[in-house]
Scaffold this active site. Sequence first.
Site, mmCIF file in Angstrom:
data_model
loop_
_atom_site.group_PDB
_atom_site.id
_atom_site.type_symbol
_atom_site.label_atom_id
_atom_site.label_comp_id
_atom_site.label_asym_id
_atom_site.label_seq_id
_atom_site.Cartn_x
_atom_site.Cartn_y
_atom_site.Cartn_z
ATOM 1 N N HIS A 263 -3.741 -23.991 -9.302
ATOM 2 C CA HIS A 263 -2.185 -24.312 -9.479
ATOM 3 C C HIS A 263 -1.465 -23.455 -8.477
ATOM 4 O O HIS A 263 -0.518 -24.015 -8.158
ATOM 5 C CB HIS A 263 -1.940 -23.710 -11.113
ATOM 6 C CG HIS A 263 -0.475 -24.064 -11.561
ATOM 7 N ND1 HIS A 263 -0.234 -25.461 -12.356
ATOM 8 C CD2 HIS A 263 0.571 -23.407 -11.558
ATOM 9 C CE1 HIS A 263 1.211 -25.130 -12.297
ATOM 10 N NE2 HIS A 263 1.651 -24.085 -11.753
ATOM 11 N N GLU A 264 -1.547 -22.060 -8.575
ATOM 12 C CA GLU A 264 -0.640 -21.207 -7.820
ATOM 13 C C GLU A 264 -0.898 -21.743 -6.130
ATOM 14 O O GLU A 264 0.193 -21.428 -5.420
ATOM 15 C CB GLU A 264 -0.854 -19.897 -7.959
ATOM 16 C CG GLU A 264 -0.806 -19.489 -9.504
ATOM 17 C CD GLU A 264 0.684 -19.639 -10.069
ATOM 18 O OE1 GLU A 264 1.576 -20.016 -9.379
ATOM 19 O OE2 GLU A 264 0.942 -19.833 -11.287
ATOM 20 N N GLU A 293 6.901 -27.482 -9.124
ATOM 21 C CA GLU A 293 5.880 -27.917 -10.009
ATOM 22 C C GLU A 293 5.206 -28.997 -9.804
ATOM 23 O O GLU A 293 3.783 -28.972 -10.079
ATOM 24 C CB GLU A 293 6.550 -27.780 -11.547
ATOM 25 C CG GLU A 293 7.165 -26.565 -11.970
ATOM 26 C CD GLU A 293 6.001 -25.339 -11.982
ATOM 27 O OE1 GLU A 293 4.793 -25.654 -12.280
ATOM 28 O OE2 GLU A 293 6.518 -24.115 -11.912
#
Lengths: 498, 498
Positions: A263-264, A293
Amino acid sequence: MDNKNYQQLTRTFLRLSRFSHLSAIASWDMFAMMPPGGSRARGEALAELSVLEHQIITDPTVAQWIDAAGQEDLDEIERANLREMTRLHHQASLLPESLVEAKSLAGSRCEHAWRSQRPANDWQGFSQNLKEVVKYSREEARLRAEAKGCTPYDALLDVFEPDMTSAQLDVLFADVKSWLPDLLNKAVAKQSQRQLVAPVGPFPTSVQRELGLETMALLGFDFNGGRLDISAHPFCGGVPEDVRITTRYDENELLSALFGVIHETGHARYEQNLPRNWPGQPIALARSTAIHESQSLFFEMQLGRSQGFLKQLIPAVKRHFGDQGAFEEANFMAWNQQVKPGFIRVDADEVSYPAHVILRYEIERALINGDIDVDDIPALWNEKMQAWLGLSTDGNYRNGCMQDIHWTDGGFGYFPSYTLGAMYAAQLFSAASQALPDLNAHIAQGDLTALFDWLRQNIWQHGSRYTTAQLITQATGEPLSSRYFREHLESRYLSLPR
Amino acid sequence: MDNKNYQQLTRTFLRLSRFSHLSAIASWDMFAMMPPGGSRARGEALAELSVLEHQIITDPTVAQWIDAAGQEDLDEIERANLREMTRLHHQASLLPESLVEAKSLAGSRCEHAWRSQRPANDWQGFSQNLKEVVKYSREEARLRAEAKGCTPYDALLDVFEPDMTSAQLDVLFADVKSWLPDLLNKAVAKQSQRQLVAPVGPFPTSVQRELGLETMALLGFDFNGGRLDISAHPFCGGVPEDVRITTRYDENELLSALFGVIHETGHARYEQNLPRNWPGQPIALARSTAIHESQSLFFEMQLGRSQGFLKQLIPAVKRHFGDQGAFEEANFMAWNQQVKPGFIRVDADEVSYPAHVILRYEIERALINGDIDVDDIPALWNEKMQAWLGLSTDGNYRNGCMQDIHWTDGGFGYFPSYTLGAMYAAQLFSAASQALPDLNAHIAQGDLTALFDWLRQNIWQHGSRYTTAQLITQATGEPLSSRYFREHLESRYLSLPR
C-alpha cells in the site's frame, strides 16, 4: 518575456518547499525515530515552522504578485502553477496565524496523549483533548465556509480534495450504500463454505522486513530515494526526492505488514515519479489526497491482491518462511482475498472498508457542521457499526472511535479520500486493462513495466497540472464513477474463481 | 521589573532554538538515515534554514534590543545570557547572507562527494570542491578578522572557542611538542616487550550494538531522550531533549565501536544535563567545542580506559562474546591501553592523538591565513606525518588529508578543540580525584554516581553561564594547564602497572 511577478512567486514557493522538506523529515522522525522525551520540543519546533510558512504564504506581497501575474504572459504550465499557487495562498490567508499555531499544538498534544490513552481505553481523557482540536477545526471551517459560501464541512473537504462537495459525495456514497450491504453479505456467505489453512508463525520481524524490501523492489520502489522503517501508525512521508514509508510488524501475522508495505509503496511511487522539472512548485505536487489513495489502493488492492500478483508472491514467501500448507496456491489466494468485517479500518478488507469510511464521513460532517458534539461520537459510532457490520463498540473506545490518529490532528475532511481513492483505483485499473493487452498475463509473469509506464504517463508525471476531474477524464475517458469499483468487487468476490 | 528589550530578545532566541532543533534533526538524518538521492534537496533545505536563522539573528532590531537591554535591570543570569546573545549576534552580523548560503551549499556538496571520492583516493576531484569551501572560509575569516582586529585564523578559532587565540595555543602546543615525541617513543618501546592476545572475531554488529547500549546505560545515558544509530563518521547530534549519537561497526574489531560509543556518550550526557530552566536561551547551550570534547574524552580516556572501568567492562564483554584469552584481565587492560601510531586520527590512541591535531592545526592555520593553498596540503601532511609519527602518506590521500569530513563543511578552527579537550579532561579528572575520596575504587566497583554528580555540578549544569576560563578555574582551582595531561599520559603509559 516579462513575467517578473510570476518569477517572484516561483522563488517564494521554492523557499516554502524547502521549509516543507524539513517539516516532512522532522514529522517522519517524530513517528519513526523520536524517543518520547523529545515530544514537547519537537511539537514546538514544528509549530514554529508552520507559523513561519503561514506568514510567508499569506504575506500581502504574495497577493499582489498573484494579481499581477494573472496579467503576465504565461504559458499553459505557468498558468496551471499560478492556479495552484492562488489556491494555496487563499486557503492559508483565511486563517489567522494564532489559529494555525493553536491548532498545530493542540494536534501534537492530542496525538501524543492518544498513544497511552488508546491502550487504556480512556475516552474521558481523550475526548478532552479532542474537544480542543474540534474547537479549532470548527473555527477553521467557519472561516473557510464564510469565504467560499458553503457549509463548514464542505470547506474542509475542499482543502484535501479540491472541487469535491458533500453533495457529490452523497450521490456516490448513496450508490455504494445501495449495493454494498448485499454484496458484503453474499461475499461472506460464499466464503463461509470453504476451509482455509492459516499461515503458521512466528514470522520474525527481520525476515518480514526482508520480504517487504524485496516486494518494494519488485514494485519499482527507488531505494536511492527512499527508506522503509517502523511506526505505530503506518504512513508514507518525506519528500519526493527521499520518500519514507513505514509499516508495523506482528510476529504472529504475516500478511498485514506485507500488504501495508505494498500500500505505502503505491503512495511512494507516485511521490517518486512526480515531475522534477518544476522544483518546489505547487504544480509538481501530488494532485489530491484521493488521487494519492488511488495509487496506494491500486497497488494494494487492484494489483496486489490480484490472482496474478499473489501467484508471484508465493515463491518469495516460501523462500523466506519455508513451505507450508497455507502457501499452497489456492489457499494463499483465498487467504488474501478474505472478507471479514471487523472493528479496525486499517485492517479491513476492501469490501467492508467503505463502511468504515462512510461511517466516519457521516460523523465528522455532523461534528464539523455543529449537528453533534464530541460527546455524541461513541454512541453514533456504535449505532453505525451495528447497522453496517453488525459489531458493537459499546464501551470499546479503543477499537471504536479511538482506533487511529486521524482526527487527533484535526484532519477532518480527509476520510472520504479513502473510498474516493478506491473508486479511482478501480476506474484506472479498468482503463489500464483496456489499454494494455494481456495485462493480467503480464502481471502473473511478474512483468509490471507496462502497467507502471501507464500510471506514470497518465497520473504520476502530471503532478497538479490538471484538475482532478481533468486528470481522471483524460486517463480513463470519463469522470469519476462508482461503477468500476462495484464491478471490481463483484468480479473478485462474487464470481467463480478465475 | 522593566526589561522588555531583554524579553524581546529571549523570545527571538527561543524562536531561533526551534529552528535549530529542526536543523539538528535534519542534519542527524542526513548522516544516519538519508538515502543518497535525498542529498541535493536536503542541502538546499538546510541552507535555506541557515539563511533564515541568519536573517533573524542579524535583524537590526536585535541590535537595538541588545543595546537597550544593556541598560535594563537584569540579574546575573540574565546578564550572562545577554553576553552570549550579543556574542552570537555579532558573530552572525559579520557575514552577509549570500556567504552563509554559499558556504552551506559548498559544504554539503564537498561532504557528499567525499563519500565516494575517499574510497577512490580521488584527491583531484576532492580538492576542487575543497577549494570552494576554503574560498568561502577565507572570506568569512577575513570579515571576522577585520572586525576583531586579529589574524584570519584567530577569528575562526574564536567562533568555536571564545577567547582562545593561536598565541595561547602555540604556548600550549609548544609545551606538548617538547615532551610528547619522547613520551611516545618510550611508551612504544615499553609496550614492545609484551605479548598481547588479540580478541578473535567475528563480532556481529547486533551484539556489538547490544554491548554499546548496555555500556551507555552504565554511563547514565537517558534513553527517554536519545538514541544510538549508525553513521560513517560517528558524532553526537540532535538537541538536549533528544540526543542522537552514532557509531560504526567493524565485525572484525570489537573495541573501536565500543569506545566510540563511550566517547559520544560523554558528549551526550553533557547535552542531556544542560540546564533546562532557560528554554531556548544561549546561556543554556554547551560552553564551547573544547569543553564538549573534554566531556567525551573524560568518558573515553580518563574514565573509559582506566584500570577500574576496564575491569568493569570485562564481564559484559564476556557475556556478549564468550570467554577467550584476550578477555583475561591483564591482557584486556593492556590491549585497551596500546600506543600504536597510525594514519587515522579517530582511531588514534591518546598518546599519538595530539600529533594528529597539531599537524592539522598547523596546516589549517597556514591555509586560512593564506600562507599555503589547497594544493600544498598533501605534501605538508606527508612531511608532518613523517616527522611526528614516522608514517608516509605520499599518494595515500584517503588515509591522509581525505580521511575525515572535518574540513568539508568549512569547520576550520575546530581542530585544536580536541587536544584542548584532552587537556581539560585530564585537569578535570585530577580535580575530581582530589574532591572525591577513593574515586578509583568506586570506579572499579562500577559506582559512578559521585563522579557524574561532580561533573553535573561543576560543568554540565552551568551551560554557558560562565566563560570557559571561569568555568575551569571554578571547577579545578586554576586556569587551563597542559601539566595534567602530561602527568596523566606519563602515569598511564610510562609508570609500572597499577
